[in-house]
Each structure stands twice: as structure tokens, then as C-alpha cells.
Design a protein around this motif. Structure first.
Motif, PDB file in Angstrom:
ATOM      1  N   GLU A  65       0.856  -1.195   0.000  1.00  0.00           N
ATOM      2  CA  GLU A  65       0.000   0.000   0.000  1.00  0.00           C
ATOM      3  C   GLU A  65       0.891   1.244   0.000  1.00  0.00           C
ATOM      4  O   GLU A  65       1.073   1.916   1.003  1.00  0.00           O
ATOM      5  N   ARG A  66       1.468   1.549  -1.149  1.00  0.00           N
ATOM      6  CA  ARG A  66       2.456   2.617  -1.278  1.00  0.00           C
ATOM      7  C   ARG A  66       1.949   3.995  -0.867  1.00  0.00           C
ATOM      8  O   ARG A  66       2.684   4.797  -0.322  1.00  0.00           O
ATOM      9  N   LYS A  67       0.694   4.266  -1.151  1.00  0.00           N
ATOM     10  CA  LYS A  67       0.150   5.592  -0.836  1.00  0.00           C
ATOM     11  C   LYS A  67      -0.213   5.732   0.640  1.00  0.00           C
ATOM     12  O   LYS A  67      -0.463   6.832   1.102  1.00  0.00           O
ATOM     13  N   LEU A  68      -0.262   4.633   1.358  1.00  0.00           N
ATOM     14  CA  LEU A  68      -0.712   4.683   2.747  1.00  0.00           C
ATOM     15  C   LEU A  68       0.394   4.514   3.783  1.00  0.00           C
ATOM     16  O   LEU A  68       0.307   5.084   4.862  1.00  0.00           O
ATOM     17  N   TRP A  69       1.413   3.716   3.501  1.00  0.00           N
ATOM     18  CA  TRP A  69       2.353   3.392   4.563  1.00  0.00           C
ATOM     19  C   TRP A  69       3.205   4.587   4.987  1.00  0.00           C
ATOM     20  O   TRP A  69       3.532   4.717   6.171  1.00  0.00           O
ATOM     21  N   LYS A  70       3.532   5.478   4.076  1.00  0.00           N
ATOM     22  CA  LYS A  70       4.364   6.633   4.451  1.00  0.00           C
ATOM     23  C   LYS A  70       3.613   7.621   5.349  1.00  0.00           C
ATOM     24  O   LYS A  70       4.131   8.015   6.399  1.00  0.00           O
ATOM     25  N   PRO A  71       2.374   8.040   5.006  1.00  0.00           N
ATOM     26  CA  PRO A  71       1.646   8.894   5.945  1.00  0.00           C
ATOM     27  C   PRO A  71       1.352   8.171   7.257  1.00  0.00           C
ATOM     28  O   PRO A  71       1.337   8.784   8.327  1.00  0.00           O
ATOM     29  N   ALA A  72       1.142   6.854   7.187  1.00  0.00           N
ATOM     30  CA  ALA A  72       0.926   6.074   8.410  1.00  0.00           C
ATOM     31  C   ALA A  72       2.167   6.107   9.301  1.00  0.00           C
ATOM     32  O   ALA A  72       2.051   6.184  10.530  1.00  0.00           O
ATOM     33  N   LEU A  73       3.334   6.085   8.686  1.00  0.00           N
ATOM     34  CA  LEU A  73       4.583   6.163   9.453  1.00  0.00           C
ATOM     35  C   LEU A  73       4.696   7.504  10.167  1.00  0.00           C
ATOM     36  O   LEU A  73       5.056   7.559  11.349  1.00  0.00           O
ATOM     37  N   VAL A  74       4.383   8.579   9.475  1.00  0.00           N
ATOM     38  CA  VAL A  74       4.430   9.912  10.098  1.00  0.00           C
ATOM     39  C   VAL A  74       3.459   9.953  11.283  1.00  0.00           C
ATOM     40  O   VAL A  74       3.806  10.412  12.375  1.00  0.00           O
ATOM     41  N   LEU A  75       2.249   9.445  11.073  1.00  0.00           N
ATOM     42  CA  LEU A  75       1.258   9.442  12.145  1.00  0.00           C
ATOM     43  C   LEU A  75       1.711   8.544  13.303  1.00  0.00           C
ATOM     44  O   LEU A  75       1.532   8.900  14.477  1.00  0.00           O
ATOM     45  N   ALA A  76       2.312   7.407  13.004  1.00  0.00           N
ATOM     46  CA  ALA A  76       2.796   6.500  14.051  1.00  0.00           C
ATOM     47  C   ALA A  76       3.845   7.186  14.924  1.00  0.00           C
ATOM     48  O   ALA A  76       3.828   7.057  16.157  1.00  0.00           O
ATOM     49  N   VAL A  77       4.752   7.919  14.301  1.00  0.00           N
ATOM     50  CA  VAL A  77       5.782   8.647  15.053  1.00  0.00           C
ATOM     51  C   VAL A  77       5.124   9.711  15.936  1.00  0.00           C
ATOM     52  O   VAL A  77       5.481   9.876  17.114  1.00  0.00           O
TER      53      VAL A  77
END
Length: 180
Positions: free
Chosen positions: A119-131
Motif C-alpha cells: 500500500e504505497r500511498k498509505l504506509w508513508k503517511p501512516a509512518l508519520v502518524l505513528a511517530v
């Protein structure tokens, strides 16, 4: 624990009314993993992303078992606000144990699951939110730094194991269909 309390006390110096509101909002996004559960549900509803939804759901189940069923009761670490009772909490007191941070674990399990699902469009914003969610737990004085670090590591492991489990089950199902 002394150094960890010092770190948390230092973070208290960063507080502003605006940042307090932002951190409370961010931490609420991680409450009970609801954001990640809703994301899994949405992905499951869309045929194109159903595989990603299954992988995310699998990662969250593995995370919940490891974090909430096994580790939290086993370690039974008290929360920092119970050690330093002078701190005024901006959120209601969590009722479970401190180690590992469940918010952090679920968030990073979700990031790994989304990555493993492609899920290329989702994992990067999810990472920012996780941090941001992980940091909010420190800012709000509800977790020690090692709780958040433990949650991060556990989340990475749970995300990987949950992803591998779902992918294995999917392959097994396909093999059964092909044999029939």
C-alpha cells in the motif's frame, strides 16, 4: 526509571496550549487502535485493497495478543504519572499497564502491514502518524521512553508476523482451490 522520568519532565517544558490540544488529538487517534481498525475495515470493503485490509487486520490481531494479552500483564509496569503524581494529565488515566505502549505498537504494526501489503500511498503517511502518536504518549506523560521503544519494536514484529501469517493463509487457500 530515574532518567526516563527526567526525560518526561523535560518534555513537560515544551507544553503550550496549542501543542497540548494537538497532542491530545493525535493520541486519541491511537485510542484502542480505532483508526487502524477503521482503516482495515475500509480497505476490506474495497476489492482492490482487500488484501491490504486482511494483512492490516492480521497485524493488529497479532499485536493485540502480544501487547495486551501477553506483555502488559506479564511486565505489569506502573505508569509514569503514578510515580510522579505532581504531573497534571491532559488525558484520562489509562487503566492498563505501561509497558509496552499499545498506541505505539498498533501504529507501527499498521505501518509494517501497509508496507508489506504494498500500500504505497498509505504506509508513508501512516509512518508519520505513528511517530506522532508515539511522541504524544511521552508528551502526555502516560508512557516511559522505553515503553514507546518497546511498543515500536513490538509493532514492527507484530506487523511482520501478522503480514506473514495472512500471506501464508492466503497462499494455502489458493493451493486448496487449485487442488480442488
Amino acid at each position: 526509571m530515574g532518567m526516563e522520568i527526567q526525560i518526561l519532565d523535560w518534555l513537560q517544558k515544551l507544553h503550550t496550549p496549542v501543542l497540548d490540544k494537538i497532542m491530545c488529538l493525535i493520541t486519541r487517534l491511537g485510542d484502542a487502535g480505532i483508526l487502524w481498525i477503521l482503516l482495515a475495515a475500509v480497505l476490506l470493503l474495497i476489492p482492490k485493497t482487500r488484501k491490504g485490509g486482511l494483512i492490516l487486520a492480521g497485524a493488529l490481531v497479532v499485536d493485540a495478543l502480544l501487547c495486551n494479552v501477553i506483555l502488559k500483564p506479564l511486565v505489569a509496569r506502573i505508569r509514569p504519572y503514578d510515580v510522579n503524581t505532581a504531573v497534571q494529565l491532559l488525558v484520562s488515566k489509562p487503566v492498563d499497564y505501561s509497558f509496552p505502549s499499545g498506541h505505539t505498537a498498533a501504529s507501527f504494526a499498521s505501518v509494517v502491514a501497509l508496507f508489506m501489503a504494498g500500500e504505497r500511498k498509505l504506509w508513508k503517511p501512516a509512518l508519520v502518524l505513528a511517530v506522532l502518536i508515539a511522541f504524544s504518549r511521552l508528551y502526555l506523560y502516560v508512557h516511559y521512553p522505553t515503553d514507546v521503544l518497546g511498543g515500536l519494536i513490538l509493532g514492527l514484529i507484530a506487523g511482520y508476523l501478522g503480514s506473514r501469517l495472512v500471506l501464508w493463509l492466503m497462499a494455502k487457500r489458493e493451493n486448496c482451490r487449485a487442488a480442488a
